[in-house]
Design an enzyme around this catalytic site. Structure first.
Site, mmCIF file in Angstrom:
data_model
loop_
_atom_site.group_PDB
_atom_site.id
_atom_site.type_symbol
_atom_site.label_atom_id
_atom_site.label_comp_id
_atom_site.label_asym_id
_atom_site.label_seq_id
_atom_site.Cartn_x
_atom_site.Cartn_y
_atom_site.Cartn_z
ATOM 1 N N LYS A 46 42.961 40.971 35.557
ATOM 2 C CA LYS A 46 41.961 41.968 35.261
ATOM 3 C C LYS A 46 41.823 42.965 36.398
ATOM 4 O O LYS A 46 41.196 43.985 36.279
ATOM 5 C CB LYS A 46 40.581 41.289 35.056
ATOM 6 C CG LYS A 46 40.601 40.075 34.180
ATOM 7 C CD LYS A 46 39.155 39.507 34.078
ATOM 8 C CE LYS A 46 39.118 38.272 33.217
ATOM 9 N NZ LYS A 46 39.707 37.091 33.898
ATOM 10 N N GLY A 47 42.438 42.616 37.542
ATOM 11 C CA GLY A 47 42.195 43.373 38.765
ATOM 12 C C GLY A 47 42.537 44.847 38.724
ATOM 13 O O GLY A 47 41.924 45.654 39.409
ATOM 14 N N ASP A 103 46.719 45.652 41.111
ATOM 15 C CA ASP A 103 45.580 45.799 42.027
ATOM 16 C C ASP A 103 46.045 45.662 43.478
ATOM 17 O O ASP A 103 45.701 46.464 44.332
ATOM 18 C CB ASP A 103 44.462 44.786 41.704
ATOM 19 C CG ASP A 103 44.924 43.324 41.667
ATOM 20 O OD1 ASP A 103 46.149 43.045 41.777
ATOM 21 O OD2 ASP A 103 44.061 42.450 41.518
ATOM 22 N N ASP A 106 50.727 41.262 47.379
ATOM 23 C CA ASP A 106 50.500 40.414 48.541
ATOM 24 C C ASP A 106 51.821 39.726 48.903
ATOM 25 O O ASP A 106 52.665 40.315 49.550
ATOM 26 C CB ASP A 106 49.387 39.422 48.182
ATOM 27 C CG ASP A 106 48.881 38.625 49.358
ATOM 28 O OD1 ASP A 106 48.835 39.169 50.468
ATOM 29 O OD2 ASP A 106 48.517 37.444 49.172
ATOM 30 N N PHE A 155 41.048 39.214 53.375
ATOM 31 C CA PHE A 155 40.752 39.150 51.948
ATOM 32 C C PHE A 155 39.760 40.255 51.595
ATOM 33 O O PHE A 155 38.735 40.405 52.247
ATOM 34 C CB PHE A 155 40.175 37.784 51.577
ATOM 35 C CG PHE A 155 40.201 37.520 50.096
ATOM 36 C CD1 PHE A 155 41.334 36.999 49.490
ATOM 37 C CD2 PHE A 155 39.097 37.831 49.312
ATOM 38 C CE1 PHE A 155 41.372 36.773 48.117
ATOM 39 C CE2 PHE A 155 39.134 37.607 47.939
ATOM 40 C CZ PHE A 155 40.265 37.077 47.341
ATOM 41 N N ASP A 162 38.598 40.683 42.954
ATOM 42 C CA ASP A 162 37.523 39.695 42.857
ATOM 43 C C ASP A 162 37.613 38.631 43.932
ATOM 44 O O ASP A 162 38.661 38.401 44.543
ATOM 45 C CB ASP A 162 37.592 38.990 41.503
ATOM 46 C CG ASP A 162 38.791 38.031 41.418
ATOM 47 O OD1 ASP A 162 39.933 38.496 41.586
ATOM 48 O OD2 ASP A 162 38.579 36.817 41.219
#
Ligand code: IMP
Ligand code: MG
Length: 182
Positions: A46-47, A103, A106, A155, A162
């Site tokens: 959903k990011g 989103d 990483d 983070f 989120d």
């Protein structure tokens, strides 16, 4: 919403103004690159939803939108890397100029899996646009064609990202306090 009102946050990394300014620049670059074509934006749920909608509104070539949802698992040693599609695209991407919208990239495991999967479906072209890039933690090398911001090894939450499903609706990006995962 002020970050002082939210106990888990340490500081704001990117303000609403910085984000919208950078998205405008990126959208102009993308619109120029895809001049005369239309783009299929694929958002990873959903990011990427907040970034994708803001970006799409600033792109000046015709845009179609589709979404996919993924689940990622850690293996027994706790390392990331196992990804699967939990909600597939609604439509075919065959012959389309696809821009995969993330989103954050990483370790790169998620993106590598998605690129392999989508490349096998016959798009005319396939490129990657990510809101945030944390290159310092990359484990597998993946191509990133467009990025809004490079971020430090902390983070972060907000603008779609989120922490335990909370904070996605922040209009800015903030660093979490170290004891909260930052
Ligand atoms: P990768 O497979 O390690 O590149 O994982 C990328 C995914 O991990 C992203 O799509 C996010 O869902 C999640 N993620 C990684 N870093 C952060 C962060 O700082 N905040 C929130 N989610 C993150
Ligand atoms: Mg997430």
């Amino acid at each position: 919403m002020s970050s002082e009102t939210l106990p888990g946050l340490e500081r704001i990394l990117f303000t609403e103004e910085q984000i919208s300014g950078r998205i405008r620049e990126l959208a102009a670059e993308i619109s120029e690159r895809y001049a005369g074509k239309s783009i299929k934006l694929i958002g990873v749920l959903k990011g990427s939803v907040f970034f994708l909608t803001a970006l799409a509104q600033q792109i000046t070539v015709p845009v179609k939108i589709d979404f996919l949802g993924i689940s990622s698992f850690s293996n027994k040693s706790g390392a990331p890397g196992v990804v699967r599609i939990a909600k597939d695209l609604d439509e075919s991407i065959e012959g389309e100029d696809v821009l995969l919208v993330e989103d954050i990239v990483d370790t790169g495991f998620t993106l590598r899996y998605l690129l392999q999967t989508l490349a096998g479906r016959g798009p005319n072209s396939l490129a990657v646009c990510t809101f945030l890039d944390r290159n310092s933690r990359r484990i597998v090398q993946v191509p990133v064609d467009y990025r809004c911001f490079e971020i430090p090894d902390r983070f972060v939450v907000g603008f779609g990202l989120d922490y335990n499903q909370v904070y996605r609706n922040l209009t800015y990006v903030a660093v979490m306090k170290p004891d909260k995962g930052g």
